[in-house]
Write a protein that holds these residues in place. Structure first.
Motif, short mmCIF file in Angstrom:
data_model
loop_
_atom_site.label_atom_id
_atom_site.label_comp_id
_atom_site.label_asym_id
_atom_site.label_seq_id
_atom_site.Cartn_x
_atom_site.Cartn_y
_atom_site.Cartn_z
N SER A 1 3.31 15.17 -20.28
CA SER A 1 3.07 14.29 -19.14
C SER A 1 2.19 15.00 -18.12
O SER A 1 2.44 16.15 -17.74
N THR A 2 1.14 14.31 -17.68
CA THR A 2 0.21 14.87 -16.71
C THR A 2 -0.53 13.73 -16.03
O THR A 2 -0.21 12.56 -16.26
N ALA A 3 -1.50 14.04 -15.19
CA ALA A 3 -2.39 13.05 -14.58
C ALA A 3 -3.58 13.79 -14.02
O ALA A 3 -3.48 14.98 -13.69
N PRO B 1 0.81 -1.21 0.00
CA PRO B 1 0.00 0.00 0.00
C PRO B 1 0.85 1.26 0.00
O PRO B 1 1.94 1.29 0.54
N ALA B 2 0.29 2.34 -0.60
CA ALA B 2 1.00 3.62 -0.64
C ALA B 2 0.02 4.74 -0.90
O ALA B 2 -1.17 4.52 -0.93
N ARG B 3 0.53 5.99 -1.13
CA ARG B 3 -0.36 7.12 -1.30
C ARG B 3 0.10 8.01 -2.46
O ARG B 3 1.27 8.18 -2.69
N ALA B 4 -0.85 8.66 -3.17
CA ALA B 4 -0.66 9.73 -4.16
C ALA B 4 -0.10 9.31 -5.50
O ALA B 4 -0.06 8.15 -5.82
N TRP B 5 0.28 10.30 -6.40
CA TRP B 5 0.83 9.98 -7.73
C TRP B 5 2.32 9.70 -7.67
O TRP B 5 2.84 8.93 -8.43
N ASN C 1 -3.30 16.21 -11.06
CA ASN C 1 -1.88 16.43 -10.81
C ASN C 1 -1.22 16.77 -12.14
O ASN C 1 -0.91 15.89 -12.92
N THR C 2 -1.02 18.04 -12.41
CA THR C 2 -0.49 18.46 -13.70
C THR C 2 1.02 18.33 -13.80
O THR C 2 1.59 18.45 -14.88
N PHE C 3 1.71 18.10 -12.68
CA PHE C 3 3.16 17.97 -12.69
C PHE C 3 3.56 16.60 -13.24
O PHE C 3 3.01 15.58 -12.83
#
Length: 213
Positions: A152-154, A36-40, A157-159
């Motif tokens: 590259s984006t998501a 398990p983990a968190r974020a992009w 989360n645009t970074f």
């Protein structure tokens, strides 16, 4: 945005890219098991040593031979005009396998993600590279592979944790992934359309690899 992640199994996959006027393809390599983990840009729990890379479609607990296509048809009226042509993919991978979070928006975007896990936190990194031929080919006609670039984006989360770039032909560094980290983004490919070329289907294949010391 932060989101909870679920454990994931192992799989691998390949991608291919096509265009009508030209085509490029991409193949991917991977192996893994996750925690398990968190974020992009994810922090994953320490565990047995493993690396994982996914480009395009994937599946839990499966090592796939899928080749996804990225393609575009250039209208005759604009061939060689310099008007960049956005490519689309036949990949349907929109959500992360960790928690189903909607990361990408196919067919415009192609999912790419991976992680490097070790039993403890270290300064080691896994390296993601790609290898592309010098040219896309249709019979005896060619288009330089550096005619294709990506952003590259998501979602949310645009970074670009997995950076934007342009294919250069040969082996290219893409990103380092630190131990016990996971990165995932979406790439949008574009053909520069800066030269007049004969009609045809120009093809090529890009191979993505991940290695760790």
């Amino acid at each position: 945005m932060v989101h909870q992640r679920k454990p994931l199994g192992c799989f691998s996959l390949s991608i291919r890219v096509v265009m009508a006027l030209w085509t490029f393809a991409s193949v991917f390599a991977s192996v893994l098991y996750v925690e398990p983990a968190r974020a992009w840009s994810l922090t994953i729990g320490a565990g047995s040593r493993a690396i994982f890379l996914q480009v395009g479609n994937g599946a839990n607990n499966a090592n796939l031979g899928t080749i996804n296509l990225v393609s575009v048809i250039v209208p005759a009226a604009v061939v060689g005009s310099g008007a960049a042509q956005v490519m689309t993919t036949n990949s349907t991978q929109a959500n992360s396998f960790f928690d189903g979070f909607n990361v990408c928006n196919p067919p415009a975007q192609l999912y790419i993600g991976g992680y490097f896990r070790e039993p403890s936190t270290t300064a080691a990194v896994a390296t993601v590279q790609l290898n592309a031929p010098a040219n896309l080919i249709s019979g005896t006609d060619t288009i330089p592979f550096n005619s294709i670039s990506w952003t590259s984006t998501a979602n949310g989360n645009t970074f670009g944790d997995i950076p934007a770039g342009t294919f250069a032909g040969g082996t290219q560094f893409l990103v380092n992934i630190a131990s016990n980290r996971w990165l995932e983004n979406c790439h949008i490919f574009s053909y520069a359309n800066s030269a007049v070329v004969p009609a045809g289907t120009f093809t090529g294949r890009v191979v993505y690899t991940m290695t760790a010391p």
